[in-house]
Design an enzyme around this catalytic site. Structure first.
Site, PDB file in Angstrom:
ATOM      1  N   GLU A 217      -3.413 -10.068   3.984  1.00 53.48           N
ATOM      2  CA  GLU A 217      -4.629  -9.725   4.730  1.00 53.48           C
ATOM      3  C   GLU A 217      -5.690 -10.807   4.540  1.00 53.48           C
ATOM      4  O   GLU A 217      -6.413 -11.161   5.478  1.00 53.48           O
ATOM      5  CB  GLU A 217      -5.208  -8.382   4.245  1.00 53.48           C
ATOM      6  CG  GLU A 217      -4.408  -7.163   4.664  1.00 53.48           C
ATOM      7  CD  GLU A 217      -3.312  -6.780   3.670  1.00 53.48           C
ATOM      8  OE1 GLU A 217      -2.852  -7.661   2.914  1.00 53.48           O
ATOM      9  OE2 GLU A 217      -2.925  -5.594   3.671  1.00 53.48           O
TER      10      GLU A 217
ATOM     11  N   GLU B  85       0.842  -1.213   0.000  1.00 49.91           N
ATOM     12  CA  GLU B  85       0.000   0.000   0.000  1.00 49.91           C
ATOM     13  C   GLU B  85       0.871   1.256   0.000  1.00 49.91           C
ATOM     14  O   GLU B  85       0.600   2.210  -0.729  1.00 49.91           O
ATOM     15  CB  GLU B  85      -0.934  -0.012   1.215  1.00 49.91           C
ATOM     16  CG  GLU B  85      -1.897  -1.176   1.174  1.00 49.91           C
ATOM     17  CD  GLU B  85      -2.915  -1.167   2.293  1.00 49.91           C
ATOM     18  OE1 GLU B  85      -2.510  -1.204   3.466  1.00 49.91           O
ATOM     19  OE2 GLU B  85      -4.118  -1.119   1.991  1.00 49.91           O
TER      20      GLU B  85
END
Ligand code: 1HE
Length: 259
Positions: free
Chosen positions: A132, A112
């Site tokens: 995740e 990210e």
């Protein structure tokens, strides 16, 4: 060289080099580290026109510091994610373009962070993942907005559904990086690119950072109008006039075929 707890910043002329410096935890992004990152980008010296971001140790970044996740309520989780959004937005839409130099793990929040940079250089041993999906959570640092714009929502969903790990070569083909270099050569390449960027006219860099990503989200009508406004503004800058004159008077560089 400025040393904070988790970062090291060094100015090299017109560029800054910022290192994630928590290698014993694989540069996992603790709250303190994200706060330092924010403060460092906000306080970049005025002389710095482009920034190289890289990681100490064997990996760029292992993502969110999972040791800090446990105690959060849902509301605290939302606030935490919004906090990351703010920091990464200030990087993406900040004052200077950022070249991320990637090696080793670029996973979760690390991917990210890399996605918020303006250019990505990957070393051949880089690997990308969004664990995740396997940790039972969702992304929270802007991946669902930035990553589909780089590689498409289908590829991102595959990474999360299946735990798929992309190699450096696959990441390059998919569009995560735009430069792929041998192991150990990333920082030099990142610095070389940042120096080129720093030598651009400020209006060009501004247009690339602030106008282009917004234009890319607009419909054709509004997009073309915004492009014309930016074109007019950049052309009218004295710096552009000087560069144009240099070319016409045979002092400017020519575009040359690569050898
Ligand atoms: C960590 C973290 C971390 C390492 N948070 N402590 N990210 C992940 O799920 C990735 C988790 N990490 C890994 O898969 C691996 O650590 C790596 C592939 C990155 C590196 O492997 P390796 O073998 O080099 O290192 P290691 O032995 O696994 O880890 C070394 C130490 O770093 C160890 O701590 P130690 O005290 O036992 O020495 C690890 O616990 C620690 N460490 N990664 C905390 N991530 C806003 S939403 C964003 C959501 C996410 O980013 S989720 C994805 C999180």
């Amino acid at each position: 060289m400025t040393k904070q707890e988790t970062l090291r910043f060094e100015r090299r002329g017109a560029i800054g080099v910022l290192r994630l410096d928590r290698p014993h935890k694989r540069n996992a992004l603790s709250d303190a580290m994200v706060a330092e990152l924010d403060a460092c980008v906000a306080a970049l010296p005025a002389e710095v026109k482009a920034l190289v971001l890289h990681g100490a140790g064997a990996h760029f970044c292992a993502g969110l510091d999972l040791a800090e996740l446990g105690a959060r309520s849902a509301a605290e989780g939302v606030a935490h994610s919004r906090g990351w959004h703010g920091v990464f937005e200030r990087i993406q839409f900040g004052r200077v373009p950022v070249v991320a130099v990637l090696h080793g793990a670029v996973v979760g929040g690390g991917l990210e962070l890399a996605s918020a940079a303006h250019l990505r250089v990957a070393e051949s041993g880089t690997f990308y993942a969004l664990p995740e999906g396997q940790r039972g959570i969702f992304v929270g640092g802007g991946a669902s907005v930035r990553l589909p714009r780089l590689i498409g929502a289908a590829r991102m969903a595959d990474m999360m559904f299946t735990g798929r790990v992309y190699s450096a070569q696959e990441g390059q083909a998919a569009g995560i990086s735009t430069y792929l270099v041998p192991a150990g050569k990333g920082l030099a390449k990142g610095i070389e690119l940042a120096r080129k960027i720093a030598a651009n006219a400020p209006a060009t860099n501004f247009a690339l950072m602030h106008a282009l990503p917004r234009i890319a989200e607009l419909g054709q009508d509004a997009g073309l109008l915004m492009e014309s406004l930016m074109a007019g503004i950049s052309q009218s800058e004295p710096e552009a006039k000087r560069r144009m004159k240099d070319f016409l008077e045979k002092r400017g560089t020519k575009v040359r075929r690569r050898r």
